[in-house]
Write a protein that holds these residues in place. Structure first.
Motif, mmCIF file in Angstrom:
data_model
loop_
_atom_site.group_PDB
_atom_site.id
_atom_site.type_symbol
_atom_site.label_atom_id
_atom_site.label_comp_id
_atom_site.label_asym_id
_atom_site.label_seq_id
_atom_site.Cartn_x
_atom_site.Cartn_y
_atom_site.Cartn_z
ATOM 1 N N ALA A 14 0.856 -1.189 0.000
ATOM 2 C CA ALA A 14 0.000 0.000 0.000
ATOM 3 C C ALA A 14 0.890 1.236 0.000
ATOM 4 O O ALA A 14 2.001 1.221 0.534
ATOM 5 C CB ALA A 14 -0.924 0.023 1.211
ATOM 6 N N LEU A 49 -4.309 1.002 4.789
ATOM 7 C CA LEU A 49 -5.656 0.847 4.235
ATOM 8 C C LEU A 49 -6.726 1.006 5.305
ATOM 9 O O LEU A 49 -7.779 1.609 5.050
ATOM 10 C CB LEU A 49 -5.781 -0.493 3.526
ATOM 11 C CG LEU A 49 -4.978 -0.585 2.223
ATOM 12 C CD1 LEU A 49 -4.968 -2.008 1.702
ATOM 13 C CD2 LEU A 49 -5.535 0.368 1.184
ATOM 14 N N ILE A 77 -9.820 4.887 -1.899
ATOM 15 C CA ILE A 77 -8.809 3.862 -2.137
ATOM 16 C C ILE A 77 -8.915 3.428 -3.587
ATOM 17 O O ILE A 77 -9.991 3.098 -4.069
ATOM 18 C CB ILE A 77 -9.020 2.653 -1.204
ATOM 19 C CG1 ILE A 77 -8.857 3.095 0.248
ATOM 20 C CG2 ILE A 77 -8.058 1.524 -1.552
ATOM 21 C CD1 ILE A 77 -9.250 2.037 1.259
ATOM 22 N N GLU A 111 -7.093 0.781 -6.333
ATOM 23 C CA GLU A 111 -6.172 -0.344 -6.461
ATOM 24 C C GLU A 111 -5.463 -0.300 -7.812
ATOM 25 O O GLU A 111 -6.111 -0.233 -8.841
ATOM 26 C CB GLU A 111 -6.924 -1.662 -6.315
ATOM 27 C CG GLU A 111 -7.474 -1.865 -4.921
ATOM 28 C CD GLU A 111 -8.128 -3.212 -4.737
ATOM 29 O OE1 GLU A 111 -7.712 -4.185 -5.393
ATOM 30 O OE2 GLU A 111 -9.070 -3.280 -3.929
#
Length: 88
Positions: free
Chosen positions: A8, A36, A46, A48
């Motif tokens: 992350a 996260l 968020i 990805e």
């Protein structure tokens, strides 16, 4: 059971004061999970993108993203602005 995130990274960007987004957090394993969790707890968006996060992990904390990442990060910022109702 959901698999823990492997990687992350978090960016910060203020268009009024920053020339480019900066790395404000990064990590693997438990650190990634904490990043996260913090984002979710604080209502932060968020996105990805494994290839991008792997590249961001090579940068130093506080470092501006390099120009070769501007396009992909701009797409993410556009996504965030649309979520926040700031996009056109």
């Amino acid at each position: 059971m959901r698999e823990k995130p492997k990687y992350a990274a978090a960016l910060s960007y203020n268009p009024e004061t920053d020339l480019a987004p900066r790395i404000v957090a990064k990590g693997r394993g438990e650190v990634a999970a904490k990043i996260l969790a913090y984002a979710k707890e604080n209502g932060l968006p968020i996105q990805e993108n494994r290839e991008l996060v792997e590249t961001l992990l090579t940068l130093d904390l506080g470092q501006e993203i390099p120009s070769e990442l501007y396009r992909v990060v701009a797409e993410i910022l556009s996504f965030v602005y649309r979520l926040e109702g700031k996009g056109r």
